[in-house]
Design a protein around this motif. Structure first.
Motif, short mmCIF file in Angstrom:
data_model
loop_
_atom_site.label_atom_id
_atom_site.label_comp_id
_atom_site.label_asym_id
_atom_site.label_seq_id
_atom_site.Cartn_x
_atom_site.Cartn_y
_atom_site.Cartn_z
N LEU A 92 0.83 -1.21 0.00
CA LEU A 92 0.00 0.00 0.00
C LEU A 92 0.86 1.26 0.00
CD1 LEU A 92 -2.79 -1.07 2.52
CD2 LEU A 92 -3.08 -0.59 0.08
N LYS A 93 1.96 1.24 0.74
CA LYS A 93 2.87 2.39 0.74
C LYS A 93 3.35 2.71 -0.67
CE LYS A 93 5.07 2.82 5.29
NZ LYS A 93 5.04 4.30 5.34
N GLU A 94 3.61 1.67 -1.45
CA GLU A 94 4.09 1.86 -2.81
C GLU A 94 2.96 2.28 -3.75
OE1 GLU A 94 5.81 -1.85 -3.85
OE2 GLU A 94 7.51 -1.65 -2.47
N GLU A 95 1.75 1.79 -3.50
CA GLU A 95 0.65 2.05 -4.42
C GLU A 95 0.01 3.42 -4.23
OE1 GLU A 95 -2.09 -1.12 -3.87
OE2 GLU A 95 -0.88 -2.60 -4.97
N LEU A 96 -0.01 3.92 -2.98
CA LEU A 96 -0.73 5.17 -2.72
C LEU A 96 -0.20 6.34 -3.56
CD1 LEU A 96 -1.58 5.21 1.09
CD2 LEU A 96 -3.13 5.04 -0.84
N PRO A 97 1.12 6.58 -3.62
CA PRO A 97 1.59 7.69 -4.47
C PRO A 97 1.20 7.52 -5.94
CG PRO A 97 3.33 6.97 -2.99
CD PRO A 97 2.24 5.96 -2.89
N GLU A 98 1.22 6.28 -6.41
CA GLU A 98 0.83 6.03 -7.79
C GLU A 98 -0.65 6.30 -8.00
OE1 GLU A 98 1.93 2.02 -8.49
OE2 GLU A 98 4.08 2.34 -8.17
#
Length: 749
Positions: free
Chosen positions: A114-120
């Motif tokens: 989720l940490k990686e997906e949120l900015p995207e």
């Protein structure tokens, strides 16, 4: 409740659950607690209408609506009640150091994703808003997006519209109810005729009591932690995830998914298959092959293990199915997968599951004892949550590992039961010789299975296997065999009907072992696992051709390589000649210590005497050249090193030490000769200590040259002892295959 048209609840702070909802009056189960018009809820329809945006997804629309409304100079009362991002404990917003405490946990994996997906996701949303020329972009930034995302994740509810669709909404007032798994699902529903969300009581409550709802069912702690930022301590809510990724053929895919037949395509309605049969919510297919005609394609399934179901059928069945030889029948279902496996493949499946569980457990930080001790004291909220999650996952994995061990032992018991029903071993049978050829051809596979059995099965089961298969070889493995019960080291894998109480066996695998007893356990464990293996020169399991294990051989082909047994027998004799013919135990040495001073005649290499002297026991050891048993090495021109001082002498020295208790260990080689009897005639002491086989403790004359009265004492000696002495105590000793030796203490009549 400001936006409700009806409310029988108020906000209240509770000591154990924090902010929640209390009933304002006595309430019966099923009574209406809250009614909120849909127009006052945060829905995609309301968001699109307010923002003038139509090309956003349902979730995106609600997130933008929350961000815009929260940025106003005077937000609504409901928005003011909502927590800040910092006060919520959603793991994907934790600092890196905090999140490291969850390493190895399924929560850590999802939080990092989720940490990686949120900015995207935020970047894509910005692009959509930019292309639509949205005028209120000043309220849209990544910080406000994170807050809105956390509110949506922790407060959005699925409201049933009809059986085939649902409406997602954040309902003011309803979003303040705390979760309880004991509540029935469905306490909140959308009344479509009035466009009102109705919340009902799930239990009878007195005024001031907290009212709960069930957010979703079923839902484990890890899901609550990720979505809502809290954990409950009910054991039933603990879980752990294991994802299996396998290359599958079309026929195996038919077994797992029920989508395809071995020949051609079948619709959804066919026979119930492995994963279709397991609808407990404990698995999720993440990726399936797109075509039924591929040679092999990846199938990825995430399995959820929990304390109620630590080894879900879909998980175990999937691992089992990959060990089926060739392609299984399309009709194979979860219930019969086990029946399709041979013992060796079933054991390999269970060993693989055991490795997966152990690997998953080792990835978790800390230890269970340390974590639980720390949890007993005051801790910051996030630290406490991390430790609770770790302990919960570890408990599930340990419960699953215990269940795997139970299945492994059941598999061993099944293999040993087949030994008890097999025809007596004869190397002349063509089928047996063919099976031996099969074993030789599959040496790598047998050796691999053997090593896993050796590494993972507790020692008693392997020692017991070694004894039983050796008895089968000589035709003595049947319920009526005298002395058979004395080999029962492990009740759970004992293949025969239990008769009476289990005799207390010497647990040499659990004590501080002497060099000899440690070697004994190692050899019988190794041979026992090969009673299910195969030894060859340069084997990875062992560097010695005699280091063979029978169990893996039997599991592969229900046969034993005869050369292996000969090697075992030769190595057993070599070890016993080096140390002693019986294996000492702590209990036996203590019994001897209590009867010092001692006189051992026929002491051989003096191994028992050396151990006794280490305990400060007064013991004299003698050995005579007339005893061929201890001079076989000398006759072959070899030297035999003594473990302590052994004086020259035989029966004639007994009269020289009338004050010492006489100890005789295997004095009469092959149960023949007069050495023991001569010592007895010269002895005038009150107690007599004998180590070896006795006519009531032997498997009889099962081979040429083997005497029915045992191989330790002559018939004349045993008759003289029983005439002049009475048995006072018997101490069980570890046994080499086909032997039943023990330590016996006699008192003169």
């Amino acid at each position: 409740m400001e936006l409700a048209t009806f409310s029988a609840v108020v906000l209240k702070n509770f000591e154990d659950t924090g902010r929640g909802v209390a009933v304002s009056q006595d309430t019966e189960e099923g009574d209406v607690l809250l009614e909120v018009p849909l127009e006052h809820c945060w829905t995609a329809a309301n968001a699109r209408s307010s923002l003038g945006l139509e090309d956003l997804s349902e979730k995106e629309a609600i997130l933008v609506h929350l961000m815009v409304e929260a940025s106003k100079d005077e937000p609504s009362k409901h928005l003011k009640q909502l927590p800040s991002l910092e006060s919520m404990a959603l793991p994907n917003f934790w600092a890196e150091q905090e999140l490291e405490e969850l390493e190895g946990s399924e929560v850590h994996t999802h939080a990092m994703r989720l940490k990686e997906e949120l900015p995207e996701d935020f970047s894509r949303l910005e692009q959509k808003l930019s292309s639509s020329e949205f005028a209120q972009t000043s309220s849209i930034n990544f910080a406000s997006y994170q807050w809105a995302w956390s509110i949506y994740s922790s407060r959005v509810m699925s409201l049933s519209v009809n059986e085939s669709s649902a409406l997602f909404a954040i309902v003011p007032g309803l979003d303040m109810f705390n979760h309880s798994p004991s509540m029935a699902p469905g306490l909140f529903k959308l009344d479509a005729t009035r466009n009102v969300v109705v919340v009902r009581a799930g239990a009878r409550l007195a005024a001031g009591d907290q009212a709960f709802i069930n957010y979703a069912h079923p839902m484990f702690n890890s899901q609550m932690f990720l979505s809502f930022g809290f954990l409950l301590q009910e054991e039933i809510l603990q879980s752990s995830e294991i994802t299996l990724s396998l290359q599958v053929s079309p026929a195996k895919l038919a077994v797992w998914l029920g989508r395809f037949q071995a020949f051609g395509v079948q619709g959804e309605g066919g026979h119930e298959r492995l994963l279709d049969a397991c609808d407990s919510g404990c698995h999720q297919v993440l990726h399936r092959p797109n075509s039924p005609f591929c040679d092999a394609e990846e199938l990825i399934v995430r399995h959820t293990l929990n304390l109620k179901d630590p080894l879900p059928r879909a998980f175990v069945g999937m691992v089992r199915a990959q060990h089926l030889q060739g392609d299984p029948l399309p009709s194979a279902s979860a219930s019969c997968i086990n029946g399709l496996l041979k013992a060796k493949d079933e054991m390999r499946s269970l060993l693989l599951i055991s490795m997966l569980l152990n690997g998953k457990t080792s990835e978790l930080r800390g230890s269970d004892e340390e974590d639980r001790q720390e949890l007993s004291g005051p801790l910051p909220q996030r630290r406490r949550l991390a430790l609770l999650q770790r302990c919960g996952e570890r408990e599930v994995l340990q419960r699953a590992a215990a269940e795997v061990e139970r299945l492994q032992l059941a598999c061993v018991r099944g293999a040993l039961r087949s030994v008890t029903t097999a025809e007596k071993c004869s190397w002349a049978y063509g089928s047996l010789l063919a099976a031996v050829d099969q074993l030789r051809a599959q040496v790598a596979s047998v050796a691999s299975l053997s090593k896993n059995l050796f590494d993972r099965l507790p020692a008693p089961h392997l020692l017991q296997s070694c004894h039983l298969i050796n008895l089968w070889v000589v035709g003595l493995l049947c319920p009526d065999t005298v002395g058979l019960e004395r080999l029962r080291l492990a009740t759970t894998t004992w293949p025969l009907e239990l008769k009476g109480e289990t005799m207390r066996q010497p647990e040499v695998w659990d004590e501080d072992a002497s060099e000899y007893s440690a070697l004994y356990v190692q050899k019988l464990r190794l041979w026992g696992s090969w009673l299910f293996g195969l030894a060859v020169q340069g084997s990875q399991v062992s560097g010695n051709v005699a280091d063979v294990v029978l169990l893996s051989q039997w599991m592969h082909a229900e046969a034993i390589v005869p050369d292996e047994l000969s090697s075992m027998g030769a190595e057993q004799i070599s070890i016993r000649q080096k140390f002693a013919w019986s294996v000492p135990t702590t209990e036996a040495l203590q019994a001897l210590s209590g009867r010092q001073p001692l006189l051992e005649v026929g002491a051989g290499s003096g191994y028992w005497a050396a151990l006794l002297r280490q305990r400060s026991v007064d013991v004299l050891a003698y050995d005579s050249a007339i005893d061929p048993k201890f001079n076989a090495a000398a006759a072959a021109g070899e030297s035999q090193e003594a473990f302590c001082e052994v004086l020259p002498g035989g029966p004639e020295v007994v009269k020289q030490h009338p004050d010492r208790t006489l100890v005789l260990m295997w004095p009469d080689y092959l149960g023949l000769g007069t050495f023991g009897l001569e010592c007895l005639r010269a002895y005038e002491g009150r107690e007599l200590i004998l180590v070896g086989e006795w006519q009531t403790s032997t498997f009889g004359s099962y081979a040429p040259g083997i005497k029915g009265h045992g191989q330790s004492f002559s018939v004349d000696f045993q008759e003289a002892v029983e005439r002049d002495f009475c048995l006072a105590q018997t101490i069980e000793l570890p046994r080499w295959p086909l032997f039943l030796d023990c330590l016996q203490i006699f008192r003169r009549r």
